[in-house]
Design an enzyme around this catalytic site. Structure first.
Site, short mmCIF file in Angstrom:
data_model
loop_
_atom_site.label_atom_id
_atom_site.label_comp_id
_atom_site.label_asym_id
_atom_site.label_seq_id
_atom_site.Cartn_x
_atom_site.Cartn_y
_atom_site.Cartn_z
N GLY A 80 0.81 -1.20 0.00
CA GLY A 80 0.00 0.00 0.00
C GLY A 80 0.85 1.25 0.00
CB SER A 81 -0.08 4.74 0.73
OG SER A 81 -0.43 4.75 2.11
CB ALA A 82 5.12 5.89 1.31
CB THR B 220 -0.60 3.01 5.17
OG1 THR B 220 -1.67 3.89 4.82
CG2 THR B 220 -1.15 1.89 6.04
N GLY B 221 2.51 2.56 5.36
CA GLY B 221 3.64 1.69 5.66
C GLY B 221 4.55 2.25 6.73
CD GLU C 127 5.10 -2.81 -3.33
OE1 GLU C 127 5.59 -1.66 -3.53
OE2 GLU C 127 4.00 -3.16 -3.75
CB CYS D 202 3.68 0.14 -6.49
SG CYS D 202 3.97 -1.59 -6.88
#
Length: 471
Positions: A207-209, A211-212, A230, A264
């Protein structure tokens, strides 16, 4: 009550496609926790056989799965079909990967001692899936996790829950124990509850940076839990010293606008030799003007469909305008051809003279262009990002590719190929804000099991020759 169920709508039409009650993380994790040990105790051959049955189930239901993926994501049928084929192929790839990367080994040891290397599953793994590839990407975590002997609690994106539910139904239809692959339907609250649940042994996330990074902070105090991230990219494609500008334009379009730019690995930045800028843009404009943008079942098949929803389309439209206010020069304006539906035409903006740059992943069909006069400047521009997932060079000069490969900072580095379309038979991951050094795809086996080294002897024979007083 309406707030107790999740609805999925078709991006292309707005029609309600699917609805389901919102689930409970505690319930799903408890079921998985009670089930995983029996699954892990089964012989590897049994787990392999079960997963190959899963591949056959997906193969039998391929047409229905393709139609559902296309309707729920908006991607064209041809692309949805490719995603289903990738789900099927993942099983054999994972079996080979498991054997190669986490199989049993005997290591030479002295004095009649055996040194054995084996691997054990972690236990219960949570999987959070994205909406752009709602079957392929979570399946890339789930199959190797189940193969290693883990149980999985899978929460699909709230934007594509029907595809996630279909995937889980295929696992159950193949005879994978229902307790070992659980489906959690819900939105951000359910995702947070699952990620923070004390009874999971790890989290596999795509997912998104933002959230990561939040998950990385959350797990920092829990080193006993595996975390694989990822998180996407702000990927460059460089065009330099190439006479075939039509092919270069095709590679740029494929990189930037496949899946409506919702990959991505999509190219977000085109970095081009100043001398090639005008002729390349002429080819690029002609090609973009020929692209068919339409609903998934249209005939002829479109190159790209809508983005996932109207909110995303609004955000991307605003982002394109923001780039212009920063000093970007629009080369091709982004348009909304169908009112109240999230179809977007590709937008291209020259940011060479912009007052400032934004290092974000604009997850849609927006391409920023940077003109440079030297190849060293082009590489420096390509590396001017916190991300590091994918990068590609379009050039007929092998020496430039050697220089590019040696100096570019990315986990996927391509030559005369698009930035996207990575193979599941190779590792997939990046550096910087693109991940946490746990590449997926072929290397997913690495984070689905942990190594156990054993020094073994059939008899206890021991003596001490140093450090003892005389008897």
């Amino acid at each position: 009550m309406p707030d107790q169920e999740l609805l999925s709508t078709e991006p292309a039409t707005g029609a309600v496609l699917w609805r389901h009650p919102i689930g409970d993380a505690d319930t799903e994790v408890a079921i998985a926790r009670a089930s995983w040990a029996a699954w892990a105790a089964r012989p590897l051959a049994v787990r392999i056989e079960a997963l190959r049955r899963f591949a056959n189930v997906v193969r039998q239901k391929a047409d229905a799965f393709t139609d559902l993926l296309a309707r729920e994501t908006g991607k064209p049928l041809w692309e949805a079909r490719t995603e289903v084929e990738t789900v099927i192929a993942k099983v054999d790839i994972s079996v080979t990967s498991y054997s190669e990367r986490t199989g049993q080994r005997r290591i030479e040891a002295p004095m009649n001692t055996r040194l054995a290397l084996r691997h054990k599953p972690h236990g219960v793994l949570a999987v959070l899936g994205p909406y752009n590839f709602p079957a392929h990407l979570p399946n890339g975590h789930i199959v190797p996790a189940l193969l290693a002997g883990n149980a999985v609690v899978f929460k699909p994106s709230e934007k594509t829950p029907a595809s996630g539910a279909f995937l889980v139904d295929c696992f159950h239809a193949a005879g994978i124990p229902e307790g070992c692959i659980r489906l959690l339907i819900g939105g951000p609250d359910q995702g947070k509850a699952l990620a923070s649940h004390p009874d999971i042994d790890g989290l596999l996330f795509t997912g998104s940076a933002n959230t990561g990074i939040a998950l990385n902070r959350q797990f920092a105090a829990r080193p006993e839990k595996i975390l694989a991230l990822e998180m996407g990219g702000n990927n460059p494609i460089l065009v330099w010293n190439t006479p075939d500008l039509y092919s270069a334009a095709v590679l740029v379009v494929q990189s930037a606008f496949t899946t409506a730019g919702q990959r991505c690995t999509a190219a977000r930045r085109l970095i081009v030799d100043e001398k090639l800028f005008e002729p390349l843009m002429a080819e690029l404009n002609k090609l973009i003007g020929r692209l068919i943008i339409g609903e998934p079942h249209a005939d002829p098949q479109p190159f790209m469909g809508p983005v996932i929803d109207n909110n995303t389309a609004d955000m991307l439209t605003e982002s394109f305008l923001t780039l212009s206010t920063m000093g970007g020069r629009p080369l091709r304006h982004m348009e909304r051809p169908i009112e109240n539906r999230p179809f977007l035409t590709p937008g291209v903006v020259d940011m060479t003279e912009a007052r400032e740059k934004v290092d974000v992943e604009l997850f849609g069909p927006i391409l920023q262009v940077f003109r440079k006069t030297s190849f060293e400047e082009a590489i420096a521009e390509a590396n001017d990002t916190r991300y590091g997932l994918s990068a590609s060079l379009v050039s007929q000069d092998p020496r430039l590719y050697d220089q590019f490969w040696a100096n570019i900072r990315a986990g996927i580095v391509n030559w005369n190929k698009p930035t996207n379309g990575a193979s599941s038979a190779a590792p997939f991951g990046g550096v910087g804000w693109s991940g946490n050094h746990r590449p997926s795809a072929y290397y997913a086996a690495d984070y689905c099991a942990y190594p156990v080294v054993s020094s073994e002897s059939e008899q206890a024979r021991a003596a001490m020759g140093v450090g003892l007083r005389d008897a």
